[in-house]
Structure formats: structure tokens, C-alpha cells
Design a protein around this motif. Sequence first.
Motif, PDB file in Angstrom:
ATOM      1  N   GLN A 371      16.929   0.578 -40.961  1.00 40.45           N
ATOM      2  CA  GLN A 371      15.922   1.200 -40.246  1.00 40.45           C
ATOM      3  C   GLN A 371      15.265   2.443 -40.947  1.00 40.45           C
ATOM      4  O   GLN A 371      13.752   2.436 -41.265  1.00 40.45           O
ATOM      5  N   ASP A 372      16.025   3.144 -41.674  1.00 44.21           N
ATOM      6  CA  ASP A 372      15.468   4.251 -42.627  1.00 44.21           C
ATOM      7  C   ASP A 372      14.755   3.628 -43.509  1.00 44.21           C
ATOM      8  O   ASP A 372      13.688   4.050 -44.231  1.00 44.21           O
ATOM      9  N   MET A 379       5.849   3.989 -45.343  1.00 41.03           N
ATOM     10  CA  MET A 379       5.167   5.290 -45.448  1.00 41.03           C
ATOM     11  C   MET A 379       4.683   4.995 -46.829  1.00 41.03           C
ATOM     12  O   MET A 379       3.733   5.791 -47.076  1.00 41.03           O
ATOM     13  N   THR A 380       5.465   4.578 -47.640  1.00 47.32           N
ATOM     14  CA  THR A 380       5.076   4.313 -49.073  1.00 47.32           C
ATOM     15  C   THR A 380       4.366   3.121 -49.754  1.00 47.32           C
ATOM     16  O   THR A 380       3.794   2.990 -50.729  1.00 47.32           O
ATOM     17  N   ASP A 390      13.726   2.041 -55.335  1.00 52.12           N
ATOM     18  CA  ASP A 390      15.035   2.981 -55.549  1.00 52.12           C
ATOM     19  C   ASP A 390      14.826   4.396 -54.510  1.00 52.12           C
ATOM     20  O   ASP A 390      15.550   4.789 -53.860  1.00 52.12           O
ATOM     21  N   ALA A 391      13.596   4.898 -54.536  1.00 51.78           N
ATOM     22  CA  ALA A 391      13.424   6.131 -53.705  1.00 51.78           C
ATOM     23  C   ALA A 391      13.617   5.760 -52.273  1.00 51.78           C
ATOM     24  O   ALA A 391      14.267   6.640 -51.383  1.00 51.78           O
ATOM     25  N   GLN A 392      13.091   4.682 -51.771  1.00 59.14           N
ATOM     26  CA  GLN A 392      13.272   4.166 -50.437  1.00 59.14           C
ATOM     27  C   GLN A 392      14.941   3.854 -50.019  1.00 59.14           C
ATOM     28  O   GLN A 392      15.177   4.593 -49.013  1.00 59.14           O
ATOM     29  N   ASP A 447      12.611  15.052 -50.509  1.00 61.34           N
ATOM     30  CA  ASP A 447      13.476  15.850 -49.745  1.00 61.34           C
ATOM     31  C   ASP A 447      13.462  15.517 -48.120  1.00 61.34           C
ATOM     32  O   ASP A 447      13.705  16.122 -47.220  1.00 61.34           O
ATOM     33  N   ALA A 448      13.796  14.017 -48.247  1.00 59.79           N
ATOM     34  CA  ALA A 448      13.498  13.523 -46.675  1.00 59.79           C
ATOM     35  C   ALA A 448      14.886  14.189 -46.037  1.00 59.79           C
ATOM     36  O   ALA A 448      14.568  14.169 -44.684  1.00 59.79           O
ATOM     37  N   TYR A 449      15.934  14.092 -46.466  1.00 53.86           N
ATOM     38  CA  TYR A 449      17.151  14.622 -45.581  1.00 53.86           C
ATOM     39  C   TYR A 449      17.914  15.819 -46.527  1.00 53.86           C
ATOM     40  O   TYR A 449      18.017  15.729 -47.538  1.00 53.86           O
TER      41      TYR A 449
END
Length: 787
Positions: A371-372, A379-380, A390-392, A447-449
Motif C-alpha cells: 500500500q505504501d 504521488m510521483t 527505487d525511491a518508491q 524523508d517520508a518516514y
Amino acid sequence: MLLLLVSSNLWAALPSVSDFTKDMTRSDGYLPFYYDAGSDKIYLLVNKPDTQMLLQTSLPQGVGSNDIGLDRGQLGLAHLIVFERHGNKVLMKELNTRYRSVSDNAAELASIDEAFADSVLAGFTAVAENGDNVLVDYTSYLLSDVHGISNRLTRAKQGSYKPDPSRSAVFLPRSKGFPKNTELESIVTFAGSNPGEYVKQVTPSAESITVHLHHSFVELPEPGYTPRAYHPFAGYGKQYYYDYATDITEPTEVKYIARHRLQKKDIDAKMSEPVEPIIYYLDPGIPEPVMSALKEGASWWNQAYEAIGYKDAFQVKVLPEGADPMDIRYNMINWVHRATRGWSYGYSVKDPRTGEIIKGNVTLGSLRVRQDFLIALGMTSPFDGEQTTDAQKEMALARIRQLSAHEVGHTLGLSHNFAASEDGRESVMDYPHPLISVKNDKIVLDDAYDTGMGKWDFHTIAYGYQDYASEEAEAAGLAALIESDREKGLEFKTDWDTRSAYHPSSNGHMWDNGNDPLDAFDEMAGIRSLALKNFGMNSIPDNASLSSLEDVLVPVYLSHRYQLEAVSKQIGGLDYEYERKGDYSKPKGVSFVAAERQKRALKQLLEATSPAFLRLPDEVLALIPPTAFGDDITREQFKSRMGLAFDPVSAAEAAANFSYSLLLHPERLNRVSWQASQSKGIPDVAEIAGRIFAMHWYDKKQADYGLNARLRMVALNAVIKAASSDELAPEAKLALNDALMELDEWLDDKSKLPGSELLHKQLGVYFETGSWPGAFEPKPLPPGSPI
């Protein structure tokens, strides 16, 4: 005399245990047991009569449905039991630990025991004996519904089921004996009729549900553990019992916290190894890179133990080959699959007498990480032929690290702290929303989490696990800790005040960010707008059906929903904390959220119902066709009133109605009515209703985007539903009905809107009878939590 002689002869006729079991397989352990392969029966040797022990039941193999809630590895109830022999019967009795007399007076102890009922869980007939040791046939109870599965299925409206002994059996591979615990397991089939949707989804034959049930008999912990006092600011859930031996000047309720036993080898050393470390074991079936992420996240807790002077007190390892995860000796982190995404959770097996945690058990839903990842993709929109994901993927793994730490925290005894995100993401015990930012007009996930322990986490572990040399030192040390950390500005709000969006607390929100929910909403709305602007073909990978765009669109379109809940709690909100007499020289007490904040929150909530906010770009609408053949229509998609076609109007309907469900909840309106009468400037109920109608009915300049007609009806329906609630205070009901009468007069004068004449008549019926002929059930939002 003759009756006594006959009874004595019958009793003497019982065979010895060795004779009765001569062809059976024996397993030694805390309670030895025998297996008879010829009859598929388990015989339990009760060799500790009248000895208190723990019976813990669990579910090693579950059903696989988040909605039903019967997951692999799920703990059942823990019972403090004794086996009592009465003639040829052996009763397994659960003792009542809720009501006690902590006293040296035997008569006082007897009085409490006689005043409150115990519970006999099962009765057995003795089949063999050796002195005081008696053998019983445990099979029927082992194959019974100790986990309450039948009731769970009935409550979930999934059919009528009960255990079928002919399709159930002892599961010998996971029935084992150990010095301090005996583990028994069974395969139990529940036969039923009228299976529900969720059962059909996860079973090959819905009339037959086969699971595994596990029973653990556990020796109670050795003496030496001291319960620690509960404090509402400690961050732990409350354990309690009622002590009827207390002085009349003291309360009967005794409160304490649950925690693991942890002691330093050298209590005077600045840094010491523990006598026994707390070790958690990872499910060996977890795939990489998730395994490494979960291990890293769970291991963060060692930072908090190091801060109170422990070396390697908290450790995380992979479960050794051959070890059984249901064995009561292992704290487990389980990776659990379900048909749909759902909650993860952490529970503990506790000594009912003291709250000492014997086993921590974490259940992590395997679909949460996806889900994340889906949120990050939407979003991207990264699929431009050059950019990687990779970032996702890293954002999803960062979330799973935090989730691992969060659920382990529950098994250490900790409660949620939903106020922590207002002070720089200072606890893994919060529900975090990804902190998404914009750089150079592009959405980034850098810096999502957060990582590691926060200030609140250090506070909780210090309260629960710091060593003290004496009771006096402990009381003084804990009081000083509470005072010091409050002075540092730490705040605490847990489920009691925040689980429902209509609760009054103005702080402590789930899935929110920032120290000001109103500023954070504006930021989130801007990010949402940019994400929708960029949404399109680059939001899905090559070869994906165009209709799958809807799957990625849903979490983007509704990305404001969680912050909106935090906004809504400012309206009719209260500022307060968990305060006790003497915490401050002058009590902080309770106060209303300032009028200007309530006005701004109302404006944001209403803007979230507007056509301008809820419209989708024409470019996006032109891309999404009806669901492709071979793809599924799932609960994660918007509910359509247009058949297979994507329905942007109903998507807006669902989102707008969500806002109204927050704003117009009867409890909130009742508080608003009171606050407005006491404090100048706070919008009252009449003003709230008037603002709703002004936006959707009276304002002729409102942009349409093809949504206005539906949104008008959603607004009207929501106000009438609130006005019709039995829970709404009469003065608030009067204010809403007065606003509805103003709308009725407007419709009578301004008959330019299509259907206004009919609406005027329907409102007349409502005023006359209380029944609203125009009522309809708005489409629900797709599932939100958990993310």
C-alpha cells in the motif's frame, strides 16, 4: 455405608497410568501427555493437582481474511487455571484474578474467593491414576472451539459454523513437551451453512473451514518480579484488579503496567548486561528485503534500553530451524498473509496475577508494504521510461521498519501515542503518514518516514524498565521522570481520545503530520493538487491496463483524508492532557480551541467538499476506461453509479460525504452548540449549516465541473441526517432545522434550479413528518486505514 463401599470399589478399579498407556507414545514435559494412534486421542497426565498454571490458546493456522480477523499466529485468551479432582472427575478451573484480597488473613482471603465466581473451562473423567497423578482424555477439549471461531464468523455474518469432530484431528508434529511448558495442537474443521462473502473469498470449499488450534500449559514465572505502578502519562496500557483488603481511605482498584522482566547483572553499573535479555524472533518465512527491514526496525528498541544503562538487553534474531513459533518461550514477529490488506498488531501473553509479559507476539500483514508502495507511485508517477522505482520501494521499506518497531512496542507494554507527530515525529508508537515534500515543483520522498527511537520512546522505556535499588527510589525516580519529560514538552494522547475522529481532543491524531494540523492540511492539499496535475500514463508501468490507473489514483485523490480528520477535531475541540491532582502548581484543566482556529478549520473542511477541490483533471478522466477484462473490481476502488465505467461524480460524492460525517457528527455539534454559547466568535451550529448551504446552494459563482448537482444533494442529505439523529441535542437540532427552513424559503423564491419545486415539497414532508423523502445512502470511500 453400602453406597460408600460401591463408590470406593469403582474408584479402586481405575488402571495404573502405565497399564492404560502401554501401547501409546509418551511425551514428557511440564504436563506429560500420551498419544494413542489407534484412536487419535491425547491423554494428559495431571501431575500437578491444585497447582496454578497458565493455559494460553492460539491460532497457528488461520483463515486469511482481514475482515473476519482470524489470522495465523493470533493469540487467544490466557487463563490462570488449576486442575481439581473430585471423585472420578477432574475439573479445569479458571481462577478469578479481577477481584482479590491482598492480605495475610486466611478468612479474608476465603471471603473474596467465595464472593466472586470462578469458571470451569472443561471437565474430564479420570481414566487412569498413579497416586495423586491422574490421566484424563483431553481430546474433546483439544478439538473444541477454544478460540471462539464460530462466534466470530456469526458476528461477521459469514454463516453458521461449528466444529466437526469427524473432520478434526490431533496434530502431533506440533504437540510437544518442555520442562516449563506443554504444547498441544489440533486440526479443527468447522462445518457450516450460508457462507458469507469473506469466507468464500479465502476457502476452497466455503462450507468447510479448517484451521489449527494450539493449547499451551505454562509454568508460572518464578518469584522476584515486582509490578510497576501505572501512571496515565507513562505511555503504558492499564492492568488492574480490585483489592477488597485496602483501607477505606484508599481506592479498591490497583493499577499497574505490563512489561517484560528485565534486571541488570550489576544494578550499580552505569552500563550492565541483563540477567536475561529480551529476545524477539523473526518468522523465517519473511522474504528479503523485508526481513532485513523488519529486523532493523525492531532492533531500534535497543537504543532505548541502552539509554537506561543496558547492554544488549533487546535482541532480534531469526527463529532457529526446528523451533516452533507457537512455543510460549519465543517472542515472535510473524509475517501474515491475507486476501486483502489489513491491520498489524502486537499482543502479549501476560501473567494475570502481575502483568509480567511472558511472550510477545507480533502479527504483520504482508500487504501493508504494498500500500505504501502504491501511494509512492501515485504521488510521483515515475514510469517515464528513464526513472526507476527505487525511491518508491525504499519508502515502502522505511514504513515497514517503523511498523516493525511499532508493533514490537505494543508487546513491550506500550500504548499508542498519537500526539507524538506534533513534536517532530517523536515516537514509533504513533500512526505516521508519509512526510512527502515538494522540491523544484517535484514531489520527493527523501524523508517520508523517520528512523530510530524518538524522545517519547526513550521516556516510556525509562518508565517501564529502569532499575531502582528500592521501592522508595523507584517511586521518587518515576515521579521525577514524569515531571522532567512533561517540562520538556512531551505530549501523550492515545486511543481513548483519538481513535474516532469525532472525539474532542484537539491534539493526538492518526496518520497526520506537523505540529499544526491546519498548516499541515494546506501543505497536503498542495501536494495532492500537484500529484493530480502530474498523474497520467507515467503513473503505471508498461503493459498495465489503463483501467488500473484507478488503483493508483485512489490513494492520491484521497491523500488529504487523514489530515482532514485532524482538522475536524479543531471544531468543537478541547485542549487538555492526562492530568492528575498535584501534577502542576496550578491545574492546566481544559479549554476550548480558539475561535479563529475553529473558523479556519471550518473553512478548510468546507473547501474539501467543493467542486474545485474534488474535480479530476480532464486529461485523467480521458485516460481511465471501464475495468479491463481479466482485471478485478475490488474494494480499493471507487464505488460507481455508472456500472463498469469510472465514476468521477460518485468519487466526489464519497469524499464530500466523508467531510460532512466529520463535521456534522452529533457529538461535535453538541459541543459546538455549548462552546458558541460560552465563547464569543466560535461558529455556532446555525452558522455551520448556513455555510454549507451558502457554498453548495446559494453561491451562483461556484464552479461546477459537472459535480455541483450531486454535491448539493450530498450536503442537504448530510444536514438532514444530522438533524434527524436521536443523539443530537435539542438546541442543536433546532438550529439545523432553522437552517433547513431558510433553504426551503430560498427554494420557494429561487425556483431556477432544476428540481427545486420537488425539493420544496419534500422538505415540507420532512418538516411535517420527520421523514425525508429525498434520503439516499452516499457511496462509501474505499478503505483508508491502515497505511
